[in-house]
Design a protein around this motif. Structure first.
Motif, PDB file in Angstrom:
ATOM      1  N   HIS A   1     -21.613  79.968  55.685  1.00  0.00           N
ATOM      2  CA  HIS A   1     -20.170  79.835  55.517  1.00  0.00           C
ATOM      3  C   HIS A   1     -19.558  78.941  56.591  1.00  0.00           C
ATOM      4  CE1 HIS A   1     -19.931  83.761  52.994  1.00  0.00           C
ATOM      5  NE2 HIS A   1     -20.136  82.698  52.249  1.00  0.00           N
ATOM      6  N   LEU A   2     -20.110  78.980  57.796  1.00  0.00           N
ATOM      7  CA  LEU A   2     -19.600  78.101  58.851  1.00  0.00           C
ATOM      8  C   LEU A   2     -19.842  76.639  58.483  1.00  0.00           C
ATOM      9  CD1 LEU A   2     -18.430  77.778  61.751  1.00  0.00           C
ATOM     10  CD2 LEU A   2     -20.802  77.640  62.514  1.00  0.00           C
ATOM     11  N   LEU A   3     -21.046  76.318  58.009  1.00  0.00           N
ATOM     12  CA  LEU A   3     -21.344  74.933  57.638  1.00  0.00           C
ATOM     13  C   LEU A   3     -20.510  74.493  56.440  1.00  0.00           C
ATOM     14  CD1 LEU A   3     -25.215  74.731  58.162  1.00  0.00           C
ATOM     15  CD2 LEU A   3     -23.376  74.131  59.725  1.00  0.00           C
ATOM     16  N   GLU A   4     -20.215  75.419  55.526  1.00  0.00           N
ATOM     17  CA  GLU A   4     -19.315  75.093  54.414  1.00  0.00           C
ATOM     18  C   GLU A   4     -17.930  74.728  54.953  1.00  0.00           C
ATOM     19  OE1 GLU A   4     -19.354  78.495  51.890  1.00  0.00           O
ATOM     20  OE2 GLU A   4     -21.270  77.982  50.933  1.00  0.00           O
ATOM     21  N   HIS A   5     -17.517  75.402  56.011  1.00  0.00           N
ATOM     22  CA  HIS A   5     -16.242  75.109  56.659  1.00  0.00           C
ATOM     23  C   HIS A   5     -16.197  73.659  57.151  1.00  0.00           C
ATOM     24  CE1 HIS A   5     -12.952  75.195  59.501  1.00  0.00           C
ATOM     25  NE2 HIS A   5     -13.765  75.122  60.531  1.00  0.00           N
ATOM     26  N   TYR A   6     -17.361  73.141  57.549  1.00  0.00           N
ATOM     27  CA  TYR A   6     -17.442  71.757  58.009  1.00  0.00           C
ATOM     28  C   TYR A   6     -17.769  70.785  56.868  1.00  0.00           C
ATOM     29  CZ  TYR A   6     -17.131  73.370  62.803  1.00  0.00           C
ATOM     30  OH  TYR A   6     -16.684  73.937  63.973  1.00  0.00           O
ATOM     31  N   GLY A   7     -17.692  71.267  55.635  1.00  0.00           N
ATOM     32  CA  GLY A   7     -17.882  70.395  54.483  1.00  0.00           C
ATOM     33  C   GLY A   7     -19.317  70.269  54.012  1.00  0.00           C
TER      34      GLY A   7
ATOM     35  N   ALA B   1     -32.643  79.566  70.060  1.00  0.00           N
ATOM     36  CA  ALA B   1     -31.355  79.268  70.684  1.00  0.00           C
ATOM     37  C   ALA B   1     -31.151  77.768  70.823  1.00  0.00           C
ATOM     38  CB  ALA B   1     -31.271  79.949  72.046  1.00  0.00           C
ATOM     39  N   VAL B   2     -32.226  77.044  71.134  1.00  0.00           N
ATOM     40  CA  VAL B   2     -32.130  75.593  71.318  1.00  0.00           C
ATOM     41  C   VAL B   2     -31.799  74.893  70.001  1.00  0.00           C
ATOM     42  CG1 VAL B   2     -33.412  73.511  71.937  1.00  0.00           C
ATOM     43  CG2 VAL B   2     -33.673  75.587  73.306  1.00  0.00           C
ATOM     44  N   ARG B   3     -32.483  75.286  68.927  1.00  0.00           N
ATOM     45  CA  ARG B   3     -32.235  74.653  67.621  1.00  0.00           C
ATOM     46  C   ARG B   3     -30.846  74.998  67.090  1.00  0.00           C
ATOM     47  NH1 ARG B   3     -36.999  74.275  63.370  1.00  0.00           N
ATOM     48  NH2 ARG B   3     -35.793  72.416  62.890  1.00  0.00           N
TER      49      ARG B   3
ATOM     50  N   ALA C   1     -28.320  72.874  68.979  1.00  0.00           N
ATOM     51  CA  ALA C   1     -28.356  71.484  68.513  1.00  0.00           C
ATOM     52  C   ALA C   1     -27.665  71.342  67.153  1.00  0.00           C
ATOM     53  CB  ALA C   1     -29.803  71.001  68.431  1.00  0.00           C
ATOM     54  N   LEU C   2     -27.922  72.303  66.257  1.00  0.00           N
ATOM     55  CA  LEU C   2     -27.324  72.265  64.920  1.00  0.00           C
ATOM     56  C   LEU C   2     -25.806  72.340  64.996  1.00  0.00           C
ATOM     57  CD1 LEU C   2     -27.576  72.523  61.762  1.00  0.00           C
ATOM     58  CD2 LEU C   2     -27.561  74.991  62.125  1.00  0.00           C
ATOM     59  N   LEU C   3     -25.292  73.323  65.721  1.00  0.00           N
ATOM     60  CA  LEU C   3     -23.850  73.525  65.776  1.00  0.00           C
ATOM     61  C   LEU C   3     -23.154  72.410  66.551  1.00  0.00           C
ATOM     62  CD1 LEU C   3     -23.598  77.397  66.285  1.00  0.00           C
ATOM     63  CD2 LEU C   3     -23.605  76.055  64.178  1.00  0.00           C
TER      64      LEU C   3
ATOM     65  N   THR D   1     -16.971  74.396  67.862  1.00  0.00           N
ATOM     66  CA  THR D   1     -16.309  74.653  69.135  1.00  0.00           C
ATOM     67  C   THR D   1     -17.221  75.481  70.046  1.00  0.00           C
ATOM     68  OG1 THR D   1     -15.301  76.706  68.381  1.00  0.00           O
ATOM     69  CG2 THR D   1     -14.066  74.663  67.987  1.00  0.00           C
ATOM     70  N   GLN D   2     -16.897  75.489  71.335  1.00  0.00           N
ATOM     71  CA  GLN D   2     -17.687  76.273  72.282  1.00  0.00           C
ATOM     72  C   GLN D   2     -17.612  77.753  71.943  1.00  0.00           C
ATOM     73  OE1 GLN D   2     -19.742  75.021  74.732  1.00  0.00           O
ATOM     74  NE2 GLN D   2     -20.430  77.161  74.705  1.00  0.00           N
ATOM     75  N   ARG D   3     -16.449  78.215  71.473  1.00  0.00           N
ATOM     76  CA  ARG D   3     -16.321  79.621  71.092  1.00  0.00           C
ATOM     77  C   ARG D   3     -17.277  79.954  69.961  1.00  0.00           C
ATOM     78  NH1 ARG D   3     -11.045  82.599  68.338  1.00  0.00           N
ATOM     79  NH2 ARG D   3     -12.054  84.592  67.977  1.00  0.00           N
ATOM     80  N   THR D   4     -17.396  79.043  68.990  1.00  0.00           N
ATOM     81  CA  THR D   4     -18.320  79.268  67.882  1.00  0.00           C
ATOM     82  C   THR D   4     -19.757  79.300  68.378  1.00  0.00           C
ATOM     83  OG1 THR D   4     -16.811  78.196  66.320  1.00  0.00           O
ATOM     84  CG2 THR D   4     -19.119  78.369  65.663  1.00  0.00           C
ATOM     85  N   LEU D   5     -20.106  78.360  69.263  1.00  0.00           N
ATOM     86  CA  LEU D   5     -21.458  78.337  69.837  1.00  0.00           C
ATOM     87  C   LEU D   5     -21.764  79.665  70.520  1.00  0.00           C
ATOM     88  CD1 LEU D   5     -21.475  74.755  71.392  1.00  0.00           C
ATOM     89  CD2 LEU D   5     -22.864  75.515  69.484  1.00  0.00           C
ATOM     90  N   ASP D   6     -20.806  80.174  71.279  1.00  0.00           N
ATOM     91  CA  ASP D   6     -21.017  81.428  72.004  1.00  0.00           C
ATOM     92  C   ASP D   6     -21.188  82.603  71.046  1.00  0.00           C
ATOM     93  OD1 ASP D   6     -20.772  80.053  74.365  1.00  0.00           O
ATOM     94  OD2 ASP D   6     -18.673  80.590  74.701  1.00  0.00           O
ATOM     95  N   GLU D   7     -20.366  82.648  69.982  1.00  0.00           N
ATOM     96  CA  GLU D   7     -20.437  83.766  69.035  1.00  0.00           C
ATOM     97  C   GLU D   7     -21.790  83.802  68.324  1.00  0.00           C
ATOM     98  OE1 GLU D   7     -18.552  86.188  68.782  1.00  0.00           O
ATOM     99  OE2 GLU D   7     -16.584  85.581  69.535  1.00  0.00           O
ATOM    100  N   PHE D   8     -22.287  82.631  67.898  1.00  0.00           N
ATOM    101  CA  PHE D   8     -23.571  82.591  67.198  1.00  0.00           C
ATOM    102  C   PHE D   8     -24.727  82.874  68.157  1.00  0.00           C
ATOM    103  CE2 PHE D   8     -21.207  80.930  63.706  1.00  0.00           C
ATOM    104  CZ  PHE D   8     -21.983  81.177  62.577  1.00  0.00           C
TER     105      PHE D   8
END
Length: 263
Positions: free
Chosen positions: A147-153, A183-185, A188-190, A196-203
């Motif tokens: 769903h997050l990637l769908e948010h980015y189209g 965690a590394v992959r 890189a994906l996000l 955003t950094q907040r999204t990176l932290d949540e995932f």
């Protein structure tokens, strides 16, 4: 109380509207291609890339990764020592998109929450792709990531693969909860999609929770041996797991009736 179909449509439209910044970037790439007088296949061949990635870069739907952008420019004859301004342009566009998405989401939440408040509800709007904050399993993680990637189209594993360079089969496994990324992959994906950094932290936190809840048989046996004798604090230290994960496993194994020593 749930949101109305009209509010749902408004939310989806607002989140998925393509930014003008992406179109501006795509138009500049098209200008380089026209100036060079080359085809998409020629550009792709020079950088050992799929020509569909080169086409997608000029559509203005999704910001291409820097690796794709660089290959495109080199294929158009731009010298490597002249890529500096382009890299700055790419970073500026990605930063603008991240800020724009935060503003858009905040605006939409305010609008829908105001509508809910007028109907006497104090429920705060949340979308499925934000549910990563509550996800504890690979399946829940995969749903939130999709769903997050769908948010980015990026509406399919194929779209995401073309935009990020991660194999489609790997993305499908992540979406389906068959496995989770390292965690590394994940970072890189996000980062590639401009999260955003907040999204990176949540995932990242979600991955930690999933790994915290994975128990090998030897770890389970150790818990069974130690639980009646050690308190929760000592178990956290000995087993290297969070108190919540230990309590969850204790209840799952039916050890709750055993009286543990107080921490």
């Amino acid at each position: 109380m749930t949101i109305s179909p009209q509010e749902e449509d408004y939310l989806n439209w607002s989140l998925l509207t393509t930014s003008n910044a992406v179109q501006i970037f795509a138009d500049r790439l098209s200008e380089e291609k026209n100036r060079a007088g080359v085809t998409f296949r020629e550009i792709a061949a020079s950088g050992y890339r799929d020509h569909s990635q080169m086409v997608r870069a000029t559509k203005g739907k999704v910001l291409p990764t820097w690796e794709v952008t660089q290959a495109f420019l080199l294929g158009c004859g731009v010298a490597r020592h002249n890529l500096g301004p382009w890299r700055q342009f790419w970073h500026a566009t990605r930063s603008f998109l991240a800020a724009e998405q935060q503003l858009r989401m905040a605006s939409v939440e305010m609008s829908v929450n105001a509508s809910l408040a007028r109907r006497g509800s104090g429920v705060r709007l949340t979308k499925d792709w934000l549910e990563v904050q509550k996800a504890n399993t690979p399946a829940q993680f995969g749903l939130a990531l999709r769903h997050l990637l769908e948010h980015y189209g990026l509406h399919s594993a194929r779209d995401a693969a073309q935009a990020t360079g991660v194999p489609k089969s790997t993305l499908s496994d992540w979406f389906d909860g068959k496995r989770v990324p390292s965690a590394v992959r994940l970072d890189a994906l996000l980062t590639n999609v401009g999260a955003t950094q907040r999204t990176l932290d949540e995932f990242s936190n979600c991955l930690d929770r999933i790994r915290d809840r994975r128990w090998s048989q030897s770890a389970v046996d150790q818990l069974k041996q130690l639980y009646p004798r050690l308190g929760k604090s000592a178990l956290v230290w000995r087993l290297g797991r969070s108190a919540d994960a230990i309590q969850e496993k204790v209840e799952e194994l039916g050890l709750s009736s055993s009286r543990a020593v107080a921490s």
